[in-house]
Motif scaffolding. Structure first.
Motif, PDB file in Angstrom:
ATOM      1  N   VAL A 278      -2.339 -19.125  14.975  1.00 13.10           N
ATOM      2  CA  VAL A 278      -1.225 -18.313  14.480  1.00 13.10           C
ATOM      3  C   VAL A 278      -1.349 -18.056  12.982  1.00 13.10           C
ATOM      4  N   ILE A 279      -1.211 -16.784  12.612  1.00 14.86           N
ATOM      5  CA  ILE A 279      -1.156 -16.382  11.204  1.00 14.86           C
ATOM      6  C   ILE A 279       0.104 -15.543  11.019  1.00 14.86           C
ATOM      7  N   TRP A 280       0.881 -15.882   9.984  1.00 10.53           N
ATOM      8  CA  TRP A 280       2.066 -15.101   9.619  1.00 10.53           C
ATOM      9  C   TRP A 280       1.676 -14.156   8.496  1.00 10.53           C
ATOM     10  N   ILE A 281       2.110 -12.882   8.595  1.00 12.44           N
ATOM     11  CA  ILE A 281       1.725 -11.851   7.635  1.00 12.44           C
ATOM     12  C   ILE A 281       2.971 -11.140   7.139  1.00 12.44           C
ATOM     13  N   GLY A 282       3.206 -11.222   5.845  1.00  8.33           N
ATOM     14  CA  GLY A 282       4.308 -10.491   5.228  1.00  8.33           C
ATOM     15  C   GLY A 282       3.796  -9.161   4.723  1.00  8.33           C
ATOM     16  N   THR A 283       4.585  -8.116   4.923  1.00  9.98           N
ATOM     17  CA  THR A 283       4.164  -6.782   4.483  1.00  9.98           C
ATOM     18  C   THR A 283       5.216  -6.162   3.567  1.00  9.98           C
ATOM     19  N   HIS A 284       4.802  -5.149   2.842  1.00  8.91           N
ATOM     20  CA  HIS A 284       5.717  -4.385   1.993  1.00  8.91           C
ATOM     21  C   HIS A 284       6.348  -3.278   2.832  1.00  8.91           C
ATOM     22  N   LYS A 285       7.617  -3.430   3.098  1.00  8.93           N
ATOM     23  CA  LYS A 285       8.431  -2.469   3.859  1.00  8.93           C
ATOM     24  C   LYS A 285       8.203  -2.494   5.360  1.00  8.93           C
ATOM     25  N   GLY A 286       7.342  -3.416   5.857  1.00 10.54           N
ATOM     26  CA  GLY A 286       7.124  -3.530   7.299  1.00 10.54           C
ATOM     27  C   GLY A 286       7.655  -4.822   7.890  1.00 10.54           C
ATOM     28  N   GLY A 287       8.200  -5.698   7.038  1.00 10.69           N
ATOM     29  CA  GLY A 287       8.747  -6.962   7.510  1.00 10.69           C
ATOM     30  C   GLY A 287       7.677  -8.028   7.685  1.00 10.69           C
ATOM     31  N   LEU A 288       7.932  -8.911   8.635  1.00 10.18           N
ATOM     32  CA  LEU A 288       7.074 -10.060   8.908  1.00 10.18           C
ATOM     33  C   LEU A 288       6.406  -9.873  10.271  1.00 10.18           C
ATOM     34  N   SER A 289       5.128 -10.227  10.341  1.00 11.84           N
ATOM     35  CA  SER A 289       4.403 -10.158  11.612  1.00 11.84           C
ATOM     36  C   SER A 289       3.754 -11.492  11.895  1.00 11.84           C
ATOM     37  N   ARG A 290       3.713 -11.829  13.179  1.00 12.29           N
ATOM     38  CA  ARG A 290       3.044 -13.052  13.653  1.00 12.29           C
ATOM     39  C   ARG A 290       1.838 -12.616  14.468  1.00 12.29           C
ATOM     40  N   LEU A 291       0.667 -13.049  14.032  1.00 11.74           N
ATOM     41  CA  LEU A 291      -0.570 -12.738  14.749  1.00 11.74           C
ATOM     42  C   LEU A 291      -0.958 -13.961  15.552  1.00 11.74           C
ATOM     43  N   ASP A 292      -0.980 -13.811  16.870  1.00  8.95           N
ATOM     44  CA  ASP A 292      -1.243 -14.913  17.789  1.00  8.95           C
ATOM     45  C   ASP A 292      -2.572 -14.670  18.494  1.00  8.95           C
ATOM     46  N   PHE A 293      -3.514 -15.574  18.247  1.00  7.52           N
ATOM     47  CA  PHE A 293      -4.805 -15.505  18.926  1.00  7.52           C
ATOM     48  C   PHE A 293      -4.673 -16.274  20.232  1.00  7.52           C
ATOM     49  N   ARG A 294      -4.827 -15.598  21.322  1.00  7.08           N
ATOM     50  CA  ARG A 294      -4.642 -16.216  22.635  1.00  7.08           C
ATOM     51  C   ARG A 294      -5.805 -17.142  22.975  1.00  7.08           C
ATOM     52  N   ALA A 295      -5.450 -18.283  23.529  1.00 10.08           N
ATOM     53  CA  ALA A 295      -6.470 -19.250  23.926  1.00 10.08           C
ATOM     54  C   ALA A 295      -7.377 -18.653  25.000  1.00 10.08           C
ATOM     55  N   ASN A 296      -8.654 -18.966  24.915  1.00  9.92           N
ATOM     56  CA  ASN A 296      -9.660 -18.511  25.885  1.00  9.92           C
ATOM     57  C   ASN A 296      -9.717 -16.991  26.024  1.00  9.92           C
ATOM     58  N   SER A 297      -9.478 -16.286  24.930  1.00 10.55           N
ATOM     59  CA  SER A 297      -9.493 -14.830  24.974  1.00 10.55           C
ATOM     60  C   SER A 297      -9.929 -14.293  23.625  1.00 10.55           C
ATOM     61  N   ASN A 298     -10.512 -13.127  23.627  1.00 10.07           N
ATOM     62  CA  ASN A 298     -10.873 -12.466  22.379  1.00 10.07           C
ATOM     63  C   ASN A 298      -9.732 -11.600  21.851  1.00 10.07           C
ATOM     64  N   ALA A 299      -8.643 -11.521  22.613  1.00 13.50           N
ATOM     65  CA  ALA A 299      -7.525 -10.655  22.246  1.00 13.50           C
ATOM     66  C   ALA A 299      -6.559 -11.372  21.308  1.00 13.50           C
ATOM     67  N   ALA A 300      -5.872 -10.605  20.505  1.00 16.34           N
ATOM     68  CA  ALA A 300      -4.824 -11.112  19.625  1.00 16.34           C
ATOM     69  C   ALA A 300      -3.603 -10.221  19.803  1.00 16.34           C
ATOM     70  N   LYS A 301      -2.432 -10.805  19.585  1.00 16.01           N
ATOM     71  CA  LYS A 301      -1.186 -10.066  19.774  1.00 16.01           C
ATOM     72  C   LYS A 301      -0.305 -10.217  18.536  1.00 16.01           C
ATOM     73  N   PHE A 302       0.266  -9.095  18.104  1.00 15.06           N
ATOM     74  CA  PHE A 302       1.225  -9.109  17.007  1.00 15.06           C
ATOM     75  C   PHE A 302       2.647  -9.124  17.558  1.00 15.06           C
ATOM     76  N   THR A 303       3.510  -9.909  16.909  1.00 11.40           N
ATOM     77  CA  THR A 303       4.943  -9.872  17.140  1.00 11.40           C
ATOM     78  C   THR A 303       5.580  -9.561  15.786  1.00 11.40           C
ATOM     79  N   HIS A 304       6.515  -8.618  15.745  1.00 11.65           N
ATOM     80  CA  HIS A 304       7.079  -8.162  14.483  1.00 11.65           C
ATOM     81  C   HIS A 304       8.544  -8.567  14.342  1.00 11.65           C
ATOM     82  N   PHE A 305       8.909  -8.903  13.099  1.00 13.53           N
ATOM     83  CA  PHE A 305      10.278  -9.270  12.765  1.00 13.53           C
ATOM     84  C   PHE A 305      10.700  -8.410  11.584  1.00 13.53           C
TER      85      PHE A 305
END
Length: 90
Positions: free
Chosen positions: A28-55
């Motif tokens: 998990v990496i948390w990413i703060g942006t300018h004017k886009g809020g906060l995003s959580r980048l979740d690297f899924r176990a046993n997968s090459n995919a990653a998913k963003f969740t936005h706040f």
């Protein structure tokens, strides 16, 4: 990369300007942006995919961020994530 046509996509950030980062763990990496809020980048176990969740801030909802311009991210000893925005601390 930010796609202006789908700003809340689970495949990218809601804004191009990254202003703060916090690495929670290997998955998990948390990413703060300018004017886009906060995003959580979740690297899924046993997968090459990653998913963003936005706040983001929503005026009608007091449980959301106080603003979408994130300036600081800090995790305390209890691993609570504190989010500083242009309008205050969350």
């Amino acid at each position: 990369m930010h796609d202006p046509h789908t700003p809340l996509s689970t495949e990218g950030l809601p804004a191009n300007a990254v202003t703060a980062l916090h690495i929670e763990n290997d998955n998990v990496i948390w990413i703060g942006t300018h004017k886009g809020g906060l995003s959580r980048l979740d690297f899924r176990a046993n997968s090459n995919a990653a998913k963003f969740t936005h706040f983001q801030s929503h005026e009608e909802d007091e449980t959301t961020l106080t603003g979408n311009a994130v300036t600081r991210l800090y995790a305390d000893k209890q691993q609570n994530l504190w989010v500083g925005t242009e309008n205050g601390l969350n």
